[in-house]
Write a protein that holds these residues in place. Structure first.
Motif, PDB file in Angstrom:
ATOM      1  N   UNK A 183      50.217   3.764  28.408  1.00 18.21           N
ATOM      2  CA  UNK A 183      49.083   3.332  29.227  1.00 18.21           C
ATOM      3  C   UNK A 183      48.657   1.895  28.929  1.00 18.21           C
ATOM      4  N   UNK A 184      49.083   1.332  27.800  1.00 16.61           N
ATOM      5  CA  UNK A 184      48.740  -0.047  27.442  1.00 16.61           C
ATOM      6  C   UNK A 184      50.016  -0.849  27.224  1.00 16.61           C
ATOM      7  N   UNK A 185      50.011  -2.099  27.645  1.00 12.75           N
ATOM      8  CA  UNK A 185      51.222  -2.910  27.634  1.00 12.75           C
ATOM      9  C   UNK A 185      51.552  -3.474  26.248  1.00 12.75           C
ATOM     10  N   UNK A 186      50.541  -3.933  25.522  1.00  8.47           N
ATOM     11  CA  UNK A 186      50.812  -4.622  24.262  1.00  8.47           C
ATOM     12  C   UNK A 186      51.557  -3.754  23.248  1.00  8.47           C
ATOM     13  N   UNK A 187      51.169  -2.494  23.063  1.00 16.18           N
ATOM     14  CA  UNK A 187      51.946  -1.674  22.117  1.00 16.18           C
ATOM     15  C   UNK A 187      53.414  -1.539  22.512  1.00 16.18           C
ATOM     16  N   UNK A 188      53.696  -1.571  23.814  1.00 10.90           N
ATOM     17  CA  UNK A 188      55.079  -1.467  24.277  1.00 10.90           C
ATOM     18  C   UNK A 188      55.846  -2.749  23.960  1.00 10.90           C
ATOM     19  N   UNK A 189      55.183  -3.885  24.128  1.00 10.45           N
ATOM     20  CA  UNK A 189      55.810  -5.156  23.753  1.00 10.45           C
ATOM     21  C   UNK A 189      56.075  -5.201  22.250  1.00 10.45           C
ATOM     22  N   UNK A 190      55.155  -4.623  21.483  1.00 15.98           N
ATOM     23  CA  UNK A 190      55.370  -4.533  20.033  1.00 15.98           C
ATOM     24  C   UNK A 190      56.591  -3.675  19.727  1.00 15.98           C
ATOM     25  N   UNK A 191      56.750  -2.585  20.464  1.00 15.60           N
ATOM     26  CA  UNK A 191      57.913  -1.723  20.256  1.00 15.60           C
ATOM     27  C   UNK A 191      59.204  -2.444  20.615  1.00 15.60           C
ATOM     28  N   UNK A 192      59.157  -3.232  21.675  1.00 16.53           N
ATOM     29  CA  UNK A 192      60.336  -4.005  22.065  1.00 16.53           C
ATOM     30  C   UNK A 192      60.689  -5.015  20.971  1.00 16.53           C
ATOM     31  N   UNK A 193      59.676  -5.648  20.407  1.00 20.93           N
ATOM     32  CA  UNK A 193      59.910  -6.580  19.294  1.00 20.93           C
ATOM     33  C   UNK A 193      60.538  -5.840  18.107  1.00 20.93           C
ATOM     34  N   UNK A 194      60.024  -4.637  17.823  1.00 19.17           N
ATOM     35  CA  UNK A 194      60.570  -3.846  16.730  1.00 19.17           C
ATOM     36  C   UNK A 194      62.023  -3.461  16.995  1.00 19.17           C
ATOM     37  N   UNK A 195      62.355  -3.219  18.254  1.00 17.48           N
ATOM     38  CA  UNK A 195      63.740  -2.910  18.607  1.00 17.48           C
ATOM     39  C   UNK A 195      64.646  -4.094  18.279  1.00 17.48           C
ATOM     40  N   UNK A 196      64.200  -5.298  18.640  1.00 19.32           N
ATOM     41  CA  UNK A 196      64.983  -6.494  18.326  1.00 19.32           C
ATOM     42  C   UNK A 196      65.158  -6.647  16.814  1.00 19.32           C
ATOM     43  N   UNK A 197      64.071  -6.391  16.068  1.00 25.21           N
ATOM     44  CA  UNK A 197      64.144  -6.508  14.617  1.00 25.21           C
ATOM     45  C   UNK A 197      65.068  -5.448  14.027  1.00 25.21           C
TER      46      UNK A 197
END
Length: 1001
Positions: free
Chosen positions: A353-367
């Motif tokens: 429901x919120x975008x920022x946590x998803x962007x954080x997850x995407x960053x974690x995927x890259x890491x």
């Protein structure tokens, strides 16, 4: 030669009289359709599996009462019944010698909706995407997100216990069904739901108690043999009484008797309604596409990726990538997702429901991927439009795989084995070795997140495919047992995995399943020989393409040798075209590109299939037509071949839009098959006057232009106009075509061509030469303003050149080919010196890129196809090359509504129109999302097709135009499209050339 129809399983002689009596009684007592003819039964004899079984008959019930009456009549006659939705099952669940009950056409309503409780009650025939579109304004959706969501029905999903891409977050169908209202074998209704809330129904309570007793008796076997993986759908869900299961079907651990029916494949009851649990629609989704240098790495590292709690992790392998790159609809999408040349990619989605946590997850995927030794391997896709486009490619995975040409096809039989994630890499590696041992390769895609990968070894079922299928299945089952997985993980049992139910669960549970079947259905009425007492997976009597399969002899009109290939399953190398057999073989191979997956049943977008959208009749569906052609070519509908009445009826409403050429992921081109069929019928039975008039239009257009005032006068005298139209079989509502002169005779360059002048040849077709010369004039003027010397297709001493399209559409193939040859010979000198051939009418110009290639003209036709452009395509090409000097000014129109011609859509040629319109300063462009306009050349003029023509236009095109502001300009490149818009709305649409002419500075 003995036709295949004589060898197919037919209803036994003892049934002939009861069948006829039952058919007559059904006709009398129900309001829906009753279909017992051979062609209709043949269209329902297959699903998306490798099997074909001729049903006894087909009923399409109009309402619930029809469903009950049909069941009663069948029971009285001792006939089994087979419930069917979209017919997309891949294991043979929806084929059988039974009375097929097709619920998809009319039993597709939303019965009740509770927004607060997040529940909905639906009829079984409703399509998943249709339900979710209805729910979207409420912020809710049904989250069992299967790849066939545009066509599959909820009843079929419940029958198969479908799972979908996001099951790692939302579970399977069984976790999301709250109740099922069904008809039992004796015709009595029963409401299946929570065990402690069952209605006061003695029959239902007796069933519940017996099932409970069986489950308690077999509790030890249930715990030992039911696989401990999320994805397992074999047998009956007898473990619903064992709440020690690691993923109970009910979130609160309560027993719900409806879950016994989920996955039962229509063998226990006839579903009337389903109560479904809904979920909040995620506000945001973020996608990361992980590119892997090896397939093994993709499988091995999935177990780490899921720790980030994604909503989906889906695999696309190298084979699917390569085939997607060959598809014009998918190529631009898949290219954006790739870095380098990966052997596999994983689509990793995060939603919430919120975008920022998803962007954080995407960053974690890259890491995470960097920590695992693969830095810079993730392509971030935060844009919703790009995500949707890529998911559409993934959803088309099955059809993309099936787009391989030749006899060898990826075959479904072990594609849903599920193993624990920690064993996934080792399992896939060992299974690949099994494929290689048997001289084949497998195609992999789908649900890496839950250890269920769709894998299909490439086999030739006409030769040794059945033997290899058995050997591979036995070795695969050994691997599944080694890793304590599930042999049937998603798509159900049907015929191809039914015999493995006993293997998976052991003799005690298999006997328990038979008890349950006997309890619900003592007369074996519901979909017999599924789940229990199933045939062997390789029983050749049930194959669609058994070893004795052959085609009837005929000589196709087109050259179909590009389809007439053999492919080495391991290397992918193809034999030379034509090496596989007789002249019919390539045509048969092209027809058989249809894998019955039913993608043509979609309504959401694209062109395909306009006739099905207005009829919802299997006969008028691309799949239904392809099945009819296949049955005809193999002699299963008699010996008349393509000239048969069955083919004529099936193709009657085909508007040759070529939507299937693009929208069908396997590229079935029904328009070209219709040319073959019309040619065969014309050669056998001759031509009607109307067909001759349509075909010969390029020849009589010159004198018709000279008599234009006389024709206009005839139109103004009602009884004369009616008489002419009646004689020709034209719709009285249509005005006679208006001829206005000869553009080519009045224009041409007389000045001398300078050496450094840029040249282009404007191909003015019959319609724009004799009917709408203003389009040709405008195009010539725009090209000249852009700095080009414009040649015209004037053939000195002869009548104007013609592509032959009118001859093709009327069945006069030889004349069409002769016209194409004449045109090719005239244009070749221009092509050879690099002059582009530019056309205005999509169906005419694009013939040079399509039909010309199948006349057998060789390299010259290929050269012409590479030099032929639609007007706007050429302008975009010149613009991108920095060669276009075109100054445009703003217009009085703030907005343009664009309708793309079907053939433009088929060749991805609508985008260039959007691009050139965007050059006009201040013009806002909106492309109408529409299927075929319905005019389709002469189709909309024909009296018997007028109503169908207007229904197609009313699907979306005409309502959108009527809603448009008066100052909006309408743009349509197709002659037929412009006529239909005028007839249906009273408004005038312009060719894009005329709009650009107005904007010339």
């Amino acid at each position: 030669m003995t036709s295949l129809s004589a060898k197919r399983s037919q209803p036994r002689n003892a049934r002939i009289r009861p069948v006829s009596e039952m058919a007559a009684r059904l006709q009398r007592e129900i309001a829906g359709e009753v279909l017992f003819d051979q062609a209709s039964r043949g269209r329902y004899s297959t699903d998306a599996s490798i099997y074909q079984i001729m049903p006894i008959g087909v009923v399409v019930p109009r309402h619930q009462q029809d469903l009950a009456v049909a069941l009663d009549i069948a029971r009285d006659a001792g006939m089994p019944v087979l419930p069917r939705g979209a017919g997309t099952s891949q294991c043979g669940q929806t084929v059988g010698e039974a009375l097929v009950l097709d619920t998809s056409r009319w039993l597709n309503g939303i019965v009740e909706f509770d927004e607060q409780r997040h529940t909905v009650i639906v009829e079984p025939g409703i399509v998943l995407d249709h339900l979710n579109a209805w729910l979207k304004p409420y912020g809710l959706w049904f989250p069992v997100d299967v790849s066939t969501s545009a066509q599959c029905t909820l009843g079929g999903m419940a029958g198969n216990n479908s799972c979908g891409s996001r099951s790692i977050k939302y579970g399977n169908m069984v976790h999301n069904v709250l109740g099922i209202d069904a008809l039992l074998a004796d015709g009595s209704p029963a409401s299946f739901g929570l065990l402690d809330e069952l209605p006061d129904d003695a029959r239902l309570r007796h069933i519940a108690q017996r099932v409970r007793d069986i489950a308690q008796r077999e509790n030890a076997s249930i715990r030992e043999h039911f696989p401990k993986v999320l994805r397992r759908v074999a047998g009956y869900n007898l473990d619903l009484f064992d709440c020690q299961n690691p993923r109970p079907y009910d979130a609160e651990g309560r027993v719900n008797l409806a879950h016994l029916l989920v996955g039962s494949e229509g063998t226990l009851g006839l579903t009337r309604q389903l109560t479904l649990k809904l979920e909040p629609l995620p506000e945001h989704k973020i996608l990361g596409v992980v590119n892997f240098p090896t397939f093994y790495q993709a499988m091995d590292l999935t177990q780490h990726i899921v720790t980030l709690e994604p909503s989906a992790v889906e695999l696309v392998d190298r084979t699917m990538i390569e085939l997607s790159l060959e598809n014009p609809a998918f190529r631009p999408v898949i290219v954006k997702a790739l870095t380098g040349k990966p052997e596999a990619v994983l689509l990793v989605e995060f939603s919430g429901q919120e975008r920022q946590p998803l962007l954080d997850s995407l960053r974690q995927l890259n890491e995470l991927m960097a920590d695992l030794g693969l830095p810079d391997c993730v392509v971030d896709m935060p844009d919703a439009g790009e995500q949707k486009a890529l998911w559409n490619v993934r959803k088309a995975g099955l059809n993309i795989m099936m787009s391989m040409k030749g006899d060898g096809k990826p075959v479904s039989f072990i594609e849903d084995c599920a193993v624990p994630l920690e064993n996934l890499a080792e399992y896939t590696d060992k299974l690949t070795q099994v494929f290689h041992k048997h001289g084949t390769e497998g195609t992999w895609y789908a649900h890496a997140s839950v250890g269920t990968l769709h894998v299909r070894p490439i086999l030739d079922m006409r030769r040794d495919g059945a033997r290899k299928m058995r050997e591979i299945a036995e070795e695969a089952s050994t691997l599944v047992r080694e890793y304590k997985g599930a042999y049937s993980g998603e798509h159900g049992d049907g015929i191809c995995r039914g015999e493995w139910v006993a293997w998976q669960f052991g003799p005690a549970l298999n006997a328990a399943f038979k008890e349950i079947k006997q309890l619900f259905d003592p007369a074996n009425l519901f979909n017999p020989n599924k789940i229990v007492d199933t045939p062997r997976m390789d029983d050749e009597r049930y194959f669609r393409f058994p070893r004795h399969y052959q085609t009837i002899p005929l000589t196709p009109a087109f050259d179909w040798t590009p389809w007439n290939v053999k492919r080495d399953p391991l290397t992918g190398e193809q034999s030379k075209p034509g090496s596989a057999g007789d002249p019919t073989h390539g045509l048969a191979m092209a027809v058989e590109m249809c894998n019955n997956n039913g993608h043509c049943r979609k309504f959401d977008a694209g062109t395909m299939c306009p006739s099905y959208r207005i009829t919802e009749d299997e006969q008028h569906l691309t799949r239904g037509r392809a099945n009819t052609l296949r049955l005809v070519l193999s002699g299963q509908l008699g010996e008349a071949g393509l000239a048969s009445d069955e083919v004529k009826e099936a193709l009657d409403l085909c508007v040759s839009c070529k939507g299937c050429r693009r929208d069908c992921p396997t590229g079935v081109d029904m328009a070209k098959f219709k040319i073959e069929a019309r040619t065969a019928r014309a050669r056998t039975r001759g031509l009607a006057l109307r067909d001759r008039m349509v075909g010969e239009m390029p020849r009589y257009a010159p004198w018709a232009s000279k008599l234009s005032s006389l024709l206009e006068a005839a139109e103004r005298v009602p009884f004369i106009a009616r008489g002419i139209k009646r004689t020709l079989g034209l719709a009285p509502e249509r005005a006679l075509p208006a001829f206005e002169g000869n553009f080519l005779a009045r224009h041409g360059n007389t000045a001398e061509l300078a050496d450094d002048t840029r040249e282009v040849l404007l191909f003015v077709d019959t319609f724009n030469n004799y009917m709408e010369g203003d389009n040709a004039r405008a195009a010539k003027r725009v090209l000249e303003a852009a700095g080009y010397w414009v040649h015209l297709n004037i053939s000195k001493g002869e009548r104007p050149l013609c592509c032959g399209r009118t001859y093709l559409s009327s069945g006069q193939f030889d004349k069409a080919k002769a016209e194409a040859r004449r045109t090719l010979d005239h244009l070749m000198p221009f092509v050879q010196r690099g002059v582009a051939i530019v056309g205005l009418e999509p169906s005419c110009l694009l013939s040079m890129r399509d039909e010309f290639l199948q006349y057998g003209f060789g390299a010259k036709a290929k050269a012409l196809s590479e030099s032929a452009y639609l007007f706007e395509e050429f302008l975009v090409k010149a613009h991108d090359a920095g060669e276009l000097a075109l100054e445009l000014k703003s217009l009085n129109h703030p907005r343009a509504l664009l309708h793309g011609h079907c053939h433009q859509k088929a060749f991805d040629a609508v985008r260039p129109v959007e691009q050139v319109l965007a050059w006009v300063p201040g013009l806002e462009v909106e492309t109408i999302e529409s299927s075929c306009c319905g005019m389709a050349g002469s189709f909309g003029y024909e009296a018997e097709h007028y109503d169908a023509s207007m229904k197609m236009a009313e699907l979306s095109l005409l309502p959108k135009i009527r809603d448009a502001d008066n100052d909006a300009v309408l743009v349509a490149d197709g002659t037929s499209c412009r006529h239909q818009i005028h007839d249906g709305s009273g408004r005038t649409a312009l060719h894009v050339a005329r709009l650009l002419e107005r904007a010339l500075a």
